[in-house]
Enzyme design. Structure first.
Site, PDB file in Angstrom:
ATOM      1  N   SER A 273       0.992  -1.328  -0.472  1.00  0.00           N
ATOM      2  CA  SER A 273       0.277  -0.263  -0.087  1.00  0.00           C
ATOM      3  C   SER A 273       1.029   1.316   0.072  1.00  0.00           C
ATOM      4  O   SER A 273       1.608   1.548   0.725  1.00  0.00           O
ATOM      5  CB  SER A 273      -1.127   0.264   1.333  1.00  0.00           C
ATOM      6  OG  SER A 273      -1.952   0.953   1.335  1.00  0.00           O
TER       7      SER A 273
ATOM      8  N   SER B 131      -1.087   4.171   0.494  1.00  0.00           N
ATOM      9  CA  SER B 131      -1.370   4.504   1.451  1.00  0.00           C
ATOM     10  C   SER B 131      -1.044   5.570   2.608  1.00  0.00           C
ATOM     11  O   SER B 131      -0.610   7.190   2.675  1.00  0.00           O
ATOM     12  CB  SER B 131      -2.868   4.517   2.055  1.00  0.00           C
ATOM     13  OG  SER B 131      -3.895   4.228   1.262  1.00  0.00           O
TER      14      SER B 131
ATOM     15  N   THR C  76      -8.698  -1.596   2.481  1.00  0.00           N
ATOM     16  CA  THR C  76      -9.147  -1.988   1.600  1.00  0.00           C
ATOM     17  C   THR C  76      -9.568  -3.104   1.050  1.00  0.00           C
ATOM     18  O   THR C  76      -9.884  -4.278   2.203  1.00  0.00           O
ATOM     19  CB  THR C  76      -6.958  -1.614   0.774  1.00  0.00           C
ATOM     20  OG1 THR C  76      -7.198  -2.212  -0.573  1.00  0.00           O
ATOM     21  CG2 THR C  76      -6.730  -2.324   1.835  1.00  0.00           C
TER      22      THR C  76
ATOM     23  N   LYS D  13     -14.056  -4.288   2.766  1.00  0.00           N
ATOM     24  CA  LYS D  13     -15.248  -3.246   2.424  1.00  0.00           C
ATOM     25  C   LYS D  13     -16.362  -3.566   2.724  1.00  0.00           C
ATOM     26  O   LYS D  13     -16.869  -2.654   3.343  1.00  0.00           O
ATOM     27  CB  LYS D  13     -15.317  -2.616   0.696  1.00  0.00           C
ATOM     28  CG  LYS D  13     -13.272  -1.992   0.787  1.00  0.00           C
ATOM     29  CD  LYS D  13     -13.514  -1.406  -0.605  1.00  0.00           C
ATOM     30  CE  LYS D  13     -11.982  -0.873  -1.137  1.00  0.00           C
ATOM     31  NZ  LYS D  13     -11.553  -0.288  -2.176  1.00  0.00           N
TER      32      LYS D  13
ATOM     33  N   ASN E 263     -14.593   2.396   2.617  1.00  0.00           N
ATOM     34  CA  ASN E 263     -13.009   2.663   2.461  1.00  0.00           C
ATOM     35  C   ASN E 263     -12.788   3.331   3.442  1.00  0.00           C
ATOM     36  O   ASN E 263     -11.232   3.410   3.887  1.00  0.00           O
ATOM     37  CB  ASN E 263     -12.481   2.618   0.651  1.00  0.00           C
ATOM     38  CG  ASN E 263     -12.453   3.571   0.204  1.00  0.00           C
ATOM     39  OD1 ASN E 263     -13.242   4.546   1.374  1.00  0.00           O
ATOM     40  ND2 ASN E 263     -11.724   4.785  -0.523  1.00  0.00           N
TER      41      ASN E 263
ATOM     42  N   GLY F 216     -15.043  -6.459 -15.086  1.00  0.00           N
ATOM     43  CA  GLY F 216     -15.295  -7.747 -14.346  1.00  0.00           C
ATOM     44  C   GLY F 216     -16.822  -6.532 -13.654  1.00  0.00           C
ATOM     45  O   GLY F 216     -17.056  -6.130 -13.826  1.00  0.00           O
ATOM     46  N   ALA F 217     -17.523  -7.702 -12.461  1.00  0.00           N
ATOM     47  CA  ALA F 217     -18.111  -7.541 -12.040  1.00  0.00           C
ATOM     48  C   ALA F 217     -18.428  -7.430  -9.723  1.00  0.00           C
ATOM     49  O   ALA F 217     -19.362  -7.882  -9.649  1.00  0.00           O
ATOM     50  CB  ALA F 217     -19.743  -8.048 -12.668  1.00  0.00           C
TER      51      ALA F 217
ATOM     52  N   GLY G 299      -4.055   2.932 -11.893  1.00  0.00           N
ATOM     53  CA  GLY G 299      -4.752   3.439 -10.924  1.00  0.00           C
ATOM     54  C   GLY G 299      -4.368   4.194 -10.180  1.00  0.00           C
ATOM     55  O   GLY G 299      -4.930   4.536  -9.259  1.00  0.00           O
TER      56      GLY G 299
END
Length: 286
Positions: free
Chosen positions: A26, A28, A72, A76, A97, A135-136, A245
């Site tokens: 991460s 973050s 994360t 979630k 999140n 994606g789903a 991303g």
């Protein structure tokens, strides 16, 4: 002044963490640490490996000096359920999140939606009408709401198991969007923007990737630690624009920091332009 703003102004040390499994990758902590230093706040932000089986225990025993948490995968949905209140994005997606401590427990937020919308506005074509989600899973729900925010009205959802996309299609239609579902290798027509929500290590057959790239416009892949992904490689091979991303991570973190400091994702930080600038530098350095 809100309670959160008063706490921030007091300069009292506060702790925050990002939880997930895995978590060592991460970025973050780098983003948040840079932001709090710029804001002059003596707040400490760390990472902790927490999985679904340990989440409830860890949350229940979190010391009072913890102001809030970033969450994360795979936490979630659990974070959503832990909230005594939820913002509109968390309520719509069933995922959160961000948790911030309140007098009544924890307030849950989903900043992925706003963060992704901001990232798409940076890299995507202006005036997007038709887009595709690859994606789903849970992140696809945030992608749907982010695409709605930037003006997309027609959404194709493509997945290995099209039946898994039924709830996402229902959500889209409930919000007045036109939604179609297609199998991964058979995209339903051409779109201006594709958002991939597949895990970074998800395999995609070369032929499927090529068909998606040929009909997919600009690609935004929510993955930032593994680049290029299989889809990213397909886009690059086709000569079409493709983006990892990292900017979504940046923008959702800005909204989280707003929440931790001001209590609201809609209240800008003091000197926010400078805060975002140091966060961008930290992201590149990370």
């Amino acid at each position: 002044m809100t309670t959160a703003a008063a706490e921030a102004a007091s300069g009292a040390p506060r702790r925050l963490e990002v939880w997930g499994s895995p978590i060592a990758h991460s970025l973050s902590p780098a983003l948040h640490t840079a932001a709090y230093a710029q804001l002059g706040l003596p707040w400490r932000y760390d990472r902790r490996r927490v999985d679904e089986s340990s989440f409830a225990h860890e949350l229940a025993h979190l010391p009072s000096q913890f102001r809030g948490l970033s969450l994360t995968m795979p936490l979630k949905a659990l974070a959503h359920d832990a909230g005594s209140t939820r913002d509109a994005a968390a309520a719509a997606t069933g995922a959160a999140n961000t948790l911030v401590r309140t007098d009544d427990g924890w307030a849950a937020f989903n900043t992925d939606v706003g963060g992704l919308a901001a990232a798409l506005s940076e890299v995507g074509p202006a005036g997007v009408d038709r887009a595709r989600i690859v994606g789903a899973g849970a992140t696809a729900t945030s992608a749907l709401l982010a695409l709605e925010r930037i003006g997309a009205r027609r959404i194709d959802i493509t997945a290995r198991r099209p039946e898994a996309a039924a709830p996402l299609r229902e959500l889209a239609e409930s919000r007045g969007l036109t939604a179609t579902v297609s199998a991964l290798g058979t995209p339903d027509g051409e779109v201006e923007l594709t958002v991939s929500t597949l895990p970074g290590d998800a395999p995609v057959a070369d032929a499927d990737g090529a068909r998606l790239a040929d009909a997919g416009g600009t690609l935004y892949d929510v993955v930032y630690g593994t680049w290029p992904t299989a889809l990213g490689a397909a886009w690059l091979k086709s000569g079409r624009p493709a983006h990892p991303g990292a900017t979504m991570l940046l923008h959702q973190a800005v909204l989280q920091i707003r929440i931790f400091v001001t209590g609201s994702p809609d209240s800008p930080l003091p000197g926010e332009e400078d805060v975002v600038a140091v966060m961008r530098r930290a992201l590149v350095g990370g």
